[in-house]
Scaffold this motif. Structure first.
Motif, mmCIF file in Angstrom:
data_model
loop_
_atom_site.group_PDB
_atom_site.id
_atom_site.type_symbol
_atom_site.label_atom_id
_atom_site.label_comp_id
_atom_site.label_asym_id
_atom_site.label_seq_id
_atom_site.Cartn_x
_atom_site.Cartn_y
_atom_site.Cartn_z
ATOM 1 N N ARG A 1 4.328 9.290 1.716
ATOM 2 C CA ARG A 1 4.559 7.945 2.297
ATOM 3 C C ARG A 1 5.225 8.409 3.777
ATOM 4 N N GLY A 2 5.867 9.506 4.035
ATOM 5 C CA GLY A 2 6.295 9.462 5.496
ATOM 6 C C GLY A 2 5.158 9.693 6.391
ATOM 7 N N GLY A 3 3.983 10.614 5.832
ATOM 8 C CA GLY A 3 2.764 10.682 6.789
ATOM 9 C C GLY A 3 2.057 9.361 6.945
ATOM 10 N N ALA A 4 2.026 8.752 5.904
ATOM 11 C CA ALA A 4 1.282 7.440 5.923
ATOM 12 C C ALA A 4 1.923 6.487 6.875
ATOM 13 N N ALA B 1 1.007 -1.230 -0.008
ATOM 14 C CA ALA B 1 0.069 -0.053 0.004
ATOM 15 C C ALA B 1 1.032 1.117 -0.173
ATOM 16 N N LEU B 2 1.990 1.187 0.906
ATOM 17 C CA LEU B 2 2.830 2.378 0.858
ATOM 18 C C LEU B 2 3.603 2.805 -0.407
ATOM 19 N N GLY B 3 3.856 1.570 -1.119
ATOM 20 C CA GLY B 3 4.720 1.519 -2.218
ATOM 21 C C GLY B 3 3.711 2.383 -3.602
ATOM 22 N N LYS B 4 2.481 2.161 -3.227
ATOM 23 C CA LYS B 4 1.567 2.706 -4.566
ATOM 24 C C LYS B 4 1.164 4.319 -4.080
#
Length: 199
Positions: free
Chosen positions: A192-195, A183-186
């Motif tokens: 990404r950092g916030g996620a 999921a992060l890769g998408k």
């Protein structure tokens, strides 16, 4: 643990987050610089709810650590001498010095900063040996700052963490599931950092 109604907790958390954002230069609601704002809070503390005050200890170039270090005792130096990482040891000592002053301010100077005595619990949590029963404190640290909460109304806990994490960190994949990594890769790089910090 100190308990208040939801509205008070919400306003306290909002106050803490606004202050941390100002310290990190993310808000410019005040005409003073973030360093000046941090120095004021380190010197004065801030009441977030009745009976609980917070002191912010900046570990950056605008810190007031030289003045605070006069409150350190030989016991403090001995306690942190075994910390191998110099930066961590210096942050720990700077925070202890501000904690000593914060405790003395909280009791209106009845106990001088250098007279406070500390001990560690079995879980390595520092506790106060010579304070009033309802005088409690909690400290939390990140690389750039520490936060100290002092309560005159019983147990208190505070925790801070760096919100932005590096998605490319080598250790990051070890702590995440394949589904989370996918999921992060998408996500776009900038999100990404916030996620990651929300996981």
């Amino acid at each position: 643990m100190y308990r208040v109604n939801f509205i008070t907790k919400r306003s306290a958390f909002s106050s803490v987050f606004r202050t941390i954002r100002r310290l990190n230069g993310l808000e410019s609601a005040f005409s003073r610089s973030a360093g000046s704002f941090a120095a004021d809070l380190q010197n004065e503390g801030q009441e977030i709810v009745p009976g609980v005050r917070i002191w912010y200890v900046s570990h950056g170039t605008n810190s007031n650590s030289e003045k605070e270090e006069t409150f350190l005792t030989k016991a403090d130096l001995d306690e942190f001498a075994s910390v191998r990482h110099v930066g961590v040891r210096q942050r720990s000592l700077a925070t202890r010095a501000v904690l000593r002053r914060a405790l003395s301010e909280t009791v209106a100077g009845r106990v001088p900063p250098e007279a406070w005595r500390f001990e560690r619990t079995i879980n390595a949590q520092p506790i106060l040996l010579n304070g009033e029963n309802n005088l409690k404190f909690s400290c939390s640290h990140t690389t750039g700052m520490s936060v100290i909460a002092v309560s005159t109304v019983g147990d208190v806990g505070i925790d801070i963490a760096d919100a932005a994490l590096d998605f490319s960190s080598d250790g990051l994949p070890e702590g995440m599931s394949a589904r989370e990594l996918s999921a992060l890769g998408k996500l776009p790089e900038r999100k990404r950092g916030g996620a990651v910090s929300r996981l």
